[in-house]
Design a protein around this motif. Structure first.
Motif, PDB file in Angstrom:
ATOM      1  N   ASP A 102       0.813  -1.221   0.000  1.00  0.00           N
ATOM      2  CA  ASP A 102       0.000   0.000   0.000  1.00  0.00           C
ATOM      3  C   ASP A 102       0.848   1.274   0.000  1.00  0.00           C
ATOM      4  O   ASP A 102       0.355   2.360   0.269  1.00  0.00           O
ATOM      5  CB  ASP A 102      -0.944   0.014   1.204  1.00  0.00           C
ATOM      6  CG  ASP A 102      -0.200  -0.097   2.536  1.00  0.00           C
ATOM      7  OD1 ASP A 102       1.029  -0.372   2.513  1.00  0.00           O
ATOM      8  OD2 ASP A 102      -0.841   0.084   3.585  1.00  0.00           O
ATOM      9  N   GLU A 103       2.144   1.137  -0.284  1.00  0.00           N
ATOM     10  CA  GLU A 103       3.027   2.300  -0.372  1.00  0.00           C
ATOM     11  C   GLU A 103       3.591   2.393  -1.783  1.00  0.00           C
ATOM     12  O   GLU A 103       3.672   1.402  -2.508  1.00  0.00           O
ATOM     13  CB  GLU A 103       4.175   2.191   0.640  1.00  0.00           C
ATOM     14  CG  GLU A 103       3.745   2.283   2.094  1.00  0.00           C
ATOM     15  CD  GLU A 103       3.568   3.733   2.547  1.00  0.00           C
ATOM     16  OE1 GLU A 103       3.688   4.647   1.702  1.00  0.00           O
ATOM     17  OE2 GLU A 103       3.302   3.935   3.741  1.00  0.00           O
ATOM     18  N   GLU A 104       3.995   3.586  -2.158  1.00  0.00           N
ATOM     19  CA  GLU A 104       4.633   3.789  -3.465  1.00  0.00           C
ATOM     20  C   GLU A 104       5.783   4.765  -3.319  1.00  0.00           C
ATOM     21  O   GLU A 104       5.703   5.730  -2.542  1.00  0.00           O
ATOM     22  CB  GLU A 104       3.636   4.332  -4.487  1.00  0.00           C
ATOM     23  CG  GLU A 104       2.588   3.345  -4.936  1.00  0.00           C
ATOM     24  CD  GLU A 104       1.715   3.919  -6.043  1.00  0.00           C
ATOM     25  OE1 GLU A 104       1.972   5.088  -6.452  1.00  0.00           O
ATOM     26  OE2 GLU A 104       0.788   3.237  -6.500  1.00  0.00           O
ATOM     27  N   CYS A 105       6.839   4.493  -4.064  1.00  0.00           N
ATOM     28  CA  CYS A 105       7.953   5.434  -4.125  1.00  0.00           C
ATOM     29  C   CYS A 105       7.716   6.428  -5.260  1.00  0.00           C
ATOM     30  O   CYS A 105       6.803   6.261  -6.078  1.00  0.00           O
ATOM     31  CB  CYS A 105       9.268   4.700  -4.366  1.00  0.00           C
ATOM     32  SG  CYS A 105       9.852   3.725  -2.963  1.00  0.00           S
ATOM     33  N   GLY A 106       8.558   7.440  -5.298  1.00  0.00           N
ATOM     34  CA  GLY A 106       8.502   8.402  -6.388  1.00  0.00           C
ATOM     35  C   GLY A 106       9.189   7.874  -7.631  1.00  0.00           C
ATOM     36  O   GLY A 106       9.573   6.686  -7.695  1.00  0.00           O
ATOM     37  N   PRO A 107       9.379   8.701  -8.617  1.00  0.00           N
ATOM     38  CA  PRO A 107       9.979   8.275  -9.895  1.00  0.00           C
ATOM     39  C   PRO A 107      11.351   7.633  -9.738  1.00  0.00           C
ATOM     40  O   PRO A 107      11.687   6.690 -10.464  1.00  0.00           O
ATOM     41  CB  PRO A 107      10.061   9.574 -10.697  1.00  0.00           C
ATOM     42  CG  PRO A 107       9.022  10.460 -10.095  1.00  0.00           C
ATOM     43  CD  PRO A 107       8.974  10.124  -8.644  1.00  0.00           C
ATOM     44  N   ASP A 108      12.155   8.115  -8.781  1.00  0.00           N
ATOM     45  CA  ASP A 108      13.506   7.565  -8.623  1.00  0.00           C
ATOM     46  C   ASP A 108      13.514   6.161  -8.030  1.00  0.00           C
ATOM     47  O   ASP A 108      14.532   5.474  -8.070  1.00  0.00           O
ATOM     48  CB  ASP A 108      14.349   8.479  -7.722  1.00  0.00           C
ATOM     49  CG  ASP A 108      14.660   9.806  -8.393  1.00  0.00           C
ATOM     50  OD1 ASP A 108      14.603   9.858  -9.640  1.00  0.00           O
ATOM     51  OD2 ASP A 108      14.949  10.788  -7.685  1.00  0.00           O
ATOM     52  N   GLY A 109      12.388   5.737  -7.474  1.00  0.00           N
ATOM     53  CA  GLY A 109      12.339   4.427  -6.837  1.00  0.00           C
ATOM     54  C   GLY A 109      12.044   3.294  -7.782  1.00  0.00           C
ATOM     55  O   GLY A 109      12.133   2.132  -7.398  1.00  0.00           O
TER      56      GLY A 109
END
Length: 385
Positions: A102-109
């Protein structure tokens, strides 16, 4: 139950340098916390991003001045910082986290593999999932050189760190030949350096009486005696005398004569006791639900008490229910050792603690169906096939 057996479940072992050296000195096993494994493994295979849902990653904890933080977008930095800061992992040297769905990183992830994050005065650097894992690597130290090392004439890559340097860390970076990915299945996992484990989670090669005594068994200092469990309906032990019975008189006869004496006593009871039918049924049951004394460490030689306790199960249940016999036999430590499920662990437990898909020992499960109950063939009511 036996107090001596129960005590072992309470023995906790701190996995630090002192305890690793102690286990080596007692067992002769080559036990190391492995370090500097390449993040991509021996084959330099691709690894998943730390931000992929379900990904379990390991992070080494260092002072912040020892690393350069990876430049990432704020969203990725925030998510990873939160996971590392709020992890229940209390290890002082490494931290394991699993990226939630249920979590997401930003573009760099999206393709984030090698990464370092500074949180306060600490730096968290992603490392190999087995970094600082303690393994019994004795398999690769055997004389036949099963790991196919290019052995120097004056040393051994597995033995030397412990024997010469007294080091509990195995620096994989300095090895001339990669071997970890290929051989790790042969190594017994002990735990993570810095963790505290229970004695009963040690492998059979390490869960010895000497190890239990060294790390605090309440039976330490009891001498050469054996734990006296006693059988059902026997006169209770005197608590003031403890649960250890030492048969040594200072005038011991050879072990074979002691064994012969024990067998003679049993023969007299079996042949001359007034409850002959009970004794004969017990003997028949003992030939079906067999425990081999030579395969049960504690019952060989003069240590007869545990085997007698097992045999008395059949004496007690001779006129009872076969299901009750199977229940007691199944939970007997002697049968557990005889048919190898004493240290068996579930597949889920193994995966959670080692990351490997391995199955529980099914030897007894097969034996109880094949030999003790239903057999191989569906029989008619008169016993014919």
């Amino acid at each position: 139950s036996c107090r001596g057996t129960e005590s072992r479940s309470t023995i906790l072992i701190d996995l630090n340098a002192d305890s690793i050296i102690a286990m080596h000195n007692i067992t002769g096993k080559y036990i190391y916390a492995i370090t500097n494994l390449p993040l991509r493994g021996d084959s330099d295979s691709p690894i998943v991003s730390v931000c992929d849902a379900g990904t379990k990653s390991r992070w080494e904890i260092k002072p912040s001045i020892e690393c350069t933080p990876t430049v990432m977008d704020n969203e990725t930095t925030s998510v990873l910082t939160n996971l590392l800061s709020n992890s229940p992992d209390e290890n002082a040297f490494i931290r394991d986290i699993t990226f939630p769905s249920d979590e997401e990183c930003g573009p760099d992830g999206i393709a984030l593999e090698e990464v370092s994050i500074v949180i306060g005065s600490e730096c968290f650097q992603r490392v190999h999932p087995d970094h600082m894992t303690i393994y019994d690597m004795t398999y690769c130290a055997e004389d036949m050189n099963p790991c196919l090392f290019d052995l120097p004439s004056d040393g051994h890559p597995i033995k030397d760190p412990m024997d010469i340097d007294m080091s509990v860390f195995f620096d994989y970076l300095g090895q001339s030949k990669p071997f970890f990915d290929e051989q790790v299945a042969k190594f017994s996992k002990v735990g993570r350096f810095g963790d505290t484990i229970n004695f009963i989670d040690l492998s059979p090669d390490l869960s010895l009486d000497e190890i239990a005594t060294y790390f605090g068994s309440i039976d330490s200092g009891s001498g050469g005696g054996v734990v006296v469990c006693g059988s059902r309906d026997e006169v209770a032990n005197d608590p003031s005398l403890g649960e250890i019975f030492d048969i040594s008189t200072g005038k011991d006869v050879p072990t074979r004569k002691i064994v012969a004496n024990r067998e003679s006593v049993w023969a007299i009871v079996a042949l001359e006791a007034k409850d002959q039918l009970r004794q004969r049924i017990a003997w028949a049951l003992a030939q079906l639900l067999v425990v081999v004394p030579d395969q049960v460490n504690s019952s060989g030689g003069t240590h007869s008490e545990v085997f007698l306790h097992y045999y008395d199960t059949f004496v007690h249940h001779a006129f009872g229910n076969y299901g009750d016999i199977l229940r007691e036999v199944t939970f007997s430590p002697q049968m557990g050792e005889n048919l190898s499920y004493l240290y068996s662990k579930s597949g889920a437990y193994n995966f959670e603690n080692t990351g490997k898909f391995t199955f529980a020992d099914e030897n007894y499960a097969r034996e109880i169906m094949q030999l003790f109950t239903v057999g191989l063939y569906l029989l008619n009511i008169d016993g014919t096939e």
